[in-house]
Design a protein around this motif. Sequence first.
Motif, PDB file in Angstrom:
ATOM      1  N   GLN A  13     -38.368  11.652  -3.266  1.00  8.85           N
ATOM      2  CA  GLN A  13     -37.646  12.846  -2.832  1.00  8.85           C
ATOM      3  C   GLN A  13     -36.677  13.261  -3.933  1.00  8.85           C
ATOM      4  OE1 GLN A  13     -35.618  12.341   0.884  1.00  8.85           O
ATOM      5  NE2 GLN A  13     -34.860  14.453   0.960  1.00  8.85           N
ATOM      6  N   CYS A  14     -36.532  14.554  -4.127  1.00  7.92           N
ATOM      7  CA  CYS A  14     -35.641  15.060  -5.169  1.00  7.92           C
ATOM      8  C   CYS A  14     -35.124  16.426  -4.758  1.00  7.92           C
ATOM      9  CB  CYS A  14     -36.386  15.161  -6.507  1.00  7.92           C
ATOM     10  SG  CYS A  14     -35.305  15.447  -7.934  1.00  7.92           S
ATOM     11  N   ASN A  15     -33.903  16.732  -5.167  1.00 14.64           N
ATOM     12  CA  ASN A  15     -33.371  18.071  -4.927  1.00 14.64           C
ATOM     13  C   ASN A  15     -34.020  19.103  -5.840  1.00 14.64           C
ATOM     14  OD1 ASN A  15     -31.750  16.557  -6.998  1.00 14.64           O
ATOM     15  ND2 ASN A  15     -30.935  18.617  -7.352  1.00 14.64           N
ATOM     16  N   ALA A  16     -34.696  18.619  -6.902  1.00 12.83           N
ATOM     17  CA  ALA A  16     -35.347  19.493  -7.876  1.00 12.83           C
ATOM     18  C   ALA A  16     -36.862  19.316  -7.811  1.00 12.83           C
ATOM     19  CB  ALA A  16     -34.844  19.182  -9.284  1.00 12.83           C
ATOM     20  N   GLY A  58     -37.904  10.529  -8.493  1.00  9.89           N
ATOM     21  CA  GLY A  58     -37.080  11.270  -7.573  1.00  9.89           C
ATOM     22  C   GLY A  58     -35.607  11.248  -7.972  1.00  9.89           C
ATOM     23  N   GLU A  59     -34.788  11.571  -7.006  1.00  7.77           N
ATOM     24  CA  GLU A  59     -33.335  11.528  -7.203  1.00  7.77           C
ATOM     25  C   GLU A  59     -32.756  10.448  -6.301  1.00  7.77           C
ATOM     26  OE1 GLU A  59     -29.811  11.325  -8.028  1.00  7.77           O
ATOM     27  OE2 GLU A  59     -30.933  12.713  -9.300  1.00  7.77           O
ATOM     28  N   PRO A  60     -32.478   9.262  -6.865  1.00  3.01           N
ATOM     29  CA  PRO A  60     -32.016   8.145  -6.025  1.00  3.01           C
ATOM     30  C   PRO A  60     -30.717   8.425  -5.315  1.00  3.01           C
ATOM     31  CG  PRO A  60     -31.716   7.652  -8.360  1.00  3.01           C
ATOM     32  CD  PRO A  60     -32.545   8.896  -8.283  1.00  3.01           C
ATOM     33  N   ALA A  88     -27.349  14.232 -11.548  1.00  2.00           N
ATOM     34  CA  ALA A  88     -25.937  14.576 -11.352  1.00  2.00           C
ATOM     35  C   ALA A  88     -25.722  15.778 -10.436  1.00  2.00           C
ATOM     36  CB  ALA A  88     -25.228  14.795 -12.685  1.00  2.00           C
ATOM     37  N   TYR A  89     -26.671  16.091  -9.573  1.00  4.87           N
ATOM     38  CA  TYR A  89     -26.492  17.220  -8.655  1.00  4.87           C
ATOM     39  C   TYR A  89     -25.246  17.035  -7.788  1.00  4.87           C
ATOM     40  CZ  TYR A  89     -27.631  14.588  -4.477  1.00  4.87           C
ATOM     41  OH  TYR A  89     -27.563  13.699  -3.440  1.00  4.87           O
ATOM     42  N   TRP A  90     -24.841  15.796  -7.566  1.00  2.00           N
ATOM     43  CA  TRP A  90     -23.743  15.430  -6.672  1.00  2.00           C
ATOM     44  C   TRP A  90     -22.364  15.630  -7.311  1.00  2.00           C
ATOM     45  CZ3 TRP A  90     -21.599  11.773  -9.716  1.00  2.00           C
ATOM     46  CH2 TRP A  90     -22.468  11.105 -10.602  1.00  2.00           C
ATOM     47  N   ALA A  91     -22.311  15.826  -8.630  1.00  2.00           N
ATOM     48  CA  ALA A  91     -21.029  15.915  -9.341  1.00  2.00           C
ATOM     49  C   ALA A  91     -20.493  17.341  -9.272  1.00  2.00           C
ATOM     50  CB  ALA A  91     -21.191  15.454 -10.784  1.00  2.00           C
ATOM     51  N   VAL A  92     -20.123  17.784  -8.076  1.00  4.37           N
ATOM     52  CA  VAL A  92     -19.710  19.177  -7.870  1.00  4.37           C
ATOM     53  C   VAL A  92     -18.391  19.489  -8.581  1.00  4.37           C
ATOM     54  CG1 VAL A  92     -20.992  19.473  -5.731  1.00  4.37           C
ATOM     55  CG2 VAL A  92     -18.667  18.544  -5.654  1.00  4.37           C
ATOM     56  N   SER A 115     -29.969  13.097 -16.745  1.00  2.00           N
ATOM     57  CA  SER A 115     -30.986  14.030 -17.233  1.00  2.00           C
ATOM     58  C   SER A 115     -30.323  15.355 -17.562  1.00  2.00           C
ATOM     59  CB  SER A 115     -32.074  14.241 -16.178  1.00  2.00           C
ATOM     60  OG  SER A 115     -32.711  13.023 -15.865  1.00  2.00           O
ATOM     61  N   ALA A 116     -30.629  15.900 -18.741  1.00  2.00           N
ATOM     62  CA  ALA A 116     -30.029  17.180 -19.152  1.00  2.00           C
ATOM     63  C   ALA A 116     -30.978  17.894 -20.083  1.00  2.00           C
ATOM     64  CB  ALA A 116     -28.682  16.942 -19.842  1.00  2.00           C
ATOM     65  N   ASP A 117     -31.573  18.967 -19.603  1.00  2.00           N
ATOM     66  CA  ASP A 117     -32.500  19.750 -20.423  1.00  2.00           C
ATOM     67  C   ASP A 117     -32.885  21.019 -19.673  1.00  2.00           C
ATOM     68  OD1 ASP A 117     -34.452  18.872 -18.506  1.00  2.00           O
ATOM     69  OD2 ASP A 117     -34.824  17.096 -19.713  1.00  2.00           O
ATOM     70  N   ALA A 118     -33.767  21.780 -20.273  1.00  2.00           N
ATOM     71  CA  ALA A 118     -34.179  23.041 -19.668  1.00  2.00           C
ATOM     72  C   ALA A 118     -34.821  22.843 -18.301  1.00  2.00           C
ATOM     73  CB  ALA A 118     -35.159  23.762 -20.598  1.00  2.00           C
ATOM     74  N   PHE A 119     -35.539  21.749 -18.136  1.00  2.00           N
ATOM     75  CA  PHE A 119     -36.242  21.506 -16.876  1.00  2.00           C
ATOM     76  C   PHE A 119     -35.249  21.237 -15.749  1.00  2.00           C
ATOM     77  CE2 PHE A 119     -39.089  20.036 -20.321  1.00  2.00           C
ATOM     78  CZ  PHE A 119     -40.115  20.937 -20.128  1.00  2.00           C
ATOM     79  N   HIS A 120     -34.324  20.304 -15.961  1.00  2.00           N
ATOM     80  CA  HIS A 120     -33.370  19.950 -14.909  1.00  2.00           C
ATOM     81  C   HIS A 120     -32.355  21.057 -14.644  1.00  2.00           C
ATOM     82  CE1 HIS A 120     -34.925  15.905 -15.896  1.00  2.00           C
ATOM     83  NE2 HIS A 120     -34.680  15.673 -14.614  1.00  2.00           N
ATOM     84  N   GLN A 121     -31.929  21.758 -15.698  1.00  2.00           N
ATOM     85  CA  GLN A 121     -30.904  22.762 -15.502  1.00  2.00           C
ATOM     86  C   GLN A 121     -31.425  24.035 -14.853  1.00  2.00           C
ATOM     87  OE1 GLN A 121     -29.730  20.004 -17.636  1.00  2.00           O
ATOM     88  NE2 GLN A 121     -28.695  20.198 -15.658  1.00  2.00           N
ATOM     89  N   SER A 122     -32.711  24.059 -14.536  1.00  2.00           N
ATOM     90  CA  SER A 122     -33.229  25.115 -13.662  1.00  2.00           C
ATOM     91  C   SER A 122     -32.784  24.880 -12.217  1.00  2.00           C
ATOM     92  CB  SER A 122     -34.762  25.160 -13.720  1.00  2.00           C
ATOM     93  OG  SER A 122     -35.210  25.532 -14.996  1.00  2.00           O
ATOM     94  N   PHE A 123     -32.337  23.644 -11.926  1.00  2.00           N
ATOM     95  CA  PHE A 123     -31.979  23.274 -10.560  1.00  2.00           C
ATOM     96  C   PHE A 123     -30.536  22.775 -10.425  1.00  2.00           C
ATOM     97  CE2 PHE A 123     -36.516  22.651 -11.178  1.00  2.00           C
ATOM     98  CZ  PHE A 123     -37.068  23.303 -10.086  1.00  2.00           C
ATOM     99  N   VAL A 124     -29.985  22.233 -11.502  1.00  2.00           N
ATOM    100  CA  VAL A 124     -28.650  21.627 -11.457  1.00  2.00           C
ATOM    101  C   VAL A 124     -27.757  22.316 -12.487  1.00  2.00           C
ATOM    102  CG1 VAL A 124     -27.325  19.501 -11.740  1.00  2.00           C
ATOM    103  CG2 VAL A 124     -29.629  19.416 -10.748  1.00  2.00           C
ATOM    104  N   PRO A 125     -26.626  22.907 -12.080  1.00  2.00           N
ATOM    105  CA  PRO A 125     -25.737  23.537 -13.063  1.00  2.00           C
ATOM    106  C   PRO A 125     -25.288  22.533 -14.123  1.00  2.00           C
ATOM    107  CG  PRO A 125     -25.087  24.114 -10.820  1.00  2.00           C
ATOM    108  CD  PRO A 125     -26.132  23.049 -10.695  1.00  2.00           C
TER     109      PRO A 125
END
Length: 322
Positions: A13-16, A58-60, A88-92, A115-125
Amino acid sequence: MHITSLGLHLTDQCNARCQHCAYHCGPGVKGAMGLDDAREYLQQVAGQSLDTVCMSGGEPCLYPDLVAEVVREARAVGAPGVWVFTNAYWAVNRTAAGRRLAHLQKAGMTRLCLSADAFHQSFVPVARVRHAMAAARNLGLEVVLDSRFLGPPHDDNPVNRTTRQVLEQLGNLEDIELWQGQPLCIGRAGDSLLPQLLQRPGVPRGSCPGPWAGGTWENPAGADVDWCGEVSLCPGISVGNARARPLSIILAEYSPRRHPIIRELAAGGPALLAEMARRIGYTPRAGYVSECHLCYDVRKFLRPRYSSELAPLICYEEAASS
């Protein structure tokens, strides 16, 4: 098999729903590893002198209590390196990030892999990755940034330009370990990234890079156990199910010669596996991105015959609920 690292793939499961995922993780995939299972796996490899236990998905961190408990169990069996891989979706904000990371550090986490790149930053600021980095630095945690590019990082294409912008927005990275590379053409990446990647004509004849965690097929450096119990040396190549047989026995009895897929990869690389598949009807593509792409394409063809050895299914197909 004597391993020095154990990966615990806690959930798919993942938020992205990243285009480059080596599986087909996403919001619609439900389920996570049970704490009792994780504890049992760790205890069964406690005598292997593990250097590292890494929690991933996924996103643990969709299961924060589970992550903290598994971190605690990993330290209890003596693993000196306990890593958590997250987007790092949780680091609001920095306060929330500091609270989460302090809890994990107290449990025994030693390294934060972001994770930090074009792929992840489509979903996580990108700001959330920055918050997590700042909080980790403040706590004295080791930090790794994992960034994926299409081709060499200096290649000029939209993905690479965006990834470079993401890294620039994160600021000073002198004290951060940076992992850079191209996604493996397996899982969703092997199905969706092909139009953006150079495909060379013919069948690649190079050797297999070997297991994902390093080492060779004869002597793998590590193994991953997913939330369904599949024990993998590379995404989609299972050597047994730890829910059906003890992980310690699976590792002790491992032999590349007895595994129909690994045997071919160890002897002659993906090209030899393709030859085996051709004898039962596989038709090669006009071209491939790499040896890994060839291997994945062949394994998708072979999976109906070798469903136990080519698992989990989510490496090859989107989950029905996604």
